[in-house]
Scaffold this active site. Structure first.
Site, PDB file in Angstrom:
ATOM      1  CB  ILE A  55      -0.940  -0.011   1.237  1.00 15.70           C
ATOM      2  CG1 ILE A  55      -2.006   1.089   1.131  1.00 15.70           C
ATOM      3  CG2 ILE A  55      -0.167   0.126   2.547  1.00 15.70           C
ATOM      4  CD1 ILE A  55      -3.131   0.949   2.174  1.00 15.70           C
ATOM      5  CB  SER A  56       0.828   4.440  -1.866  1.00 10.89           C
ATOM      6  OG  SER A  56       0.852   3.911  -3.150  1.00 10.89           O
ATOM      7  CB  ALA A  57       4.158   6.284   1.872  1.00  9.83           C
TER       8      ALA A  57
END
Lengths: 70, 162
Positions: free
Chosen positions: A59-61
């Site tokens: 999951i993206s930051a």
């Protein structure tokens, strides 16, 4: 009322000048990342780093592009 | 990254958005908050179509989005998103959440005039460039580099070759 960890993270992104537009800020505040994390990583939802979501994916930051680039 | 992309996309209520790579569904949910806010009449809502090639991820994202209350604003499709999603094209905005070797032509075709696409372009090794592709009203394509990023590789027909 005490701010949540997620609200504190969003405030920090505003201070850094990454979040600027009111409707984008409102949207980011409305959706804490922890709701989309597997149970074992939910506690790190408000930490500004990518996290594993299983199946070899992340999951993206909320913001950080990568530690090395910052 | 989600914050940076959502700022650069210039999202508006009512837009039709294509996301390539749903992942957990979180990014799509933040976009839905902008293009289809609950305090706006449903008739004015936009919609997010998010394509995920990994079936287990697509199922997981669908579950997450349903629990979080986005089932009627975000549609998950389990397919090869490197080809876009022609069924609901054209799109006001397209975002790609995995690194592509080049900007796939089908995605350019599926972008509306005055549309904006964000896509990380580069090799499978760690860093890529985040490219903003804009299509003018008369169909001209312009690309600008917004800086270095690190994404997982895009797979599928227009994805990375290993």
């Amino acid at each position: 009322m005490e701010k949540t960890e997620w609200e504190k993270l969003i405030d920090s992104l505003i201070k850094q000048g990454i979040l600027k537009t009111p409707k984008v800020i409102k949207a980011m505040k409305a959706v804490p990342r922890a709701k989309f994390l597997p149970p074992d990583t939910q506690q790190y939802g408000s930490v500004d780093t990518p996290l594993p979501i299983g199946f070899g994916q992340t999951i993206s930051a909320p913001h950080s592009r990568s530690v090395k680039l910052d | 990254m989600v914050a940076i992309m959502n700022e650069a996309l210039q999202l508006e209520v009512g837009q039709r958005v294509l996301e390539v790579g749903a992942g957990s569904g979180w990014h799509a949910a933040t976009i839905a908050e902008i293009i289809a806010p609950l305090d706006t009449p449903r008739s004015e809502w936009g919609h997010v179509y998010t394509v995920e090639i990994v079936k287990a991820l697509a199922d997981n994202a669908k579950k997450n989005l349903m629990i979080a209350g986005y089932a009627d604003r975000v549609t998950i499709i389990n397919a090869d998103g490197s080809k876009g999603y022609d069924e609901k094209a054209p799109y006001d905005r397209i975002l790609v959440t995995a690194a592509a070797p080049d900007v796939p032509n089908p995605l350019i075709d599926q972008l509306k005039p005055d549309g904006i696409m964000l896509i990380p372009v580069g090799s499978v090794s760690l860093f890529q460039s985040l490219i903003r592709v804009t299509k003018s009203a008369d169909g001209k394509i312009r690309q600008e580099n917004l800086g270095g990023v690190a994404f997982v590789p895009l797979t599928g027909e227009y994805g990375q070759r290993f």
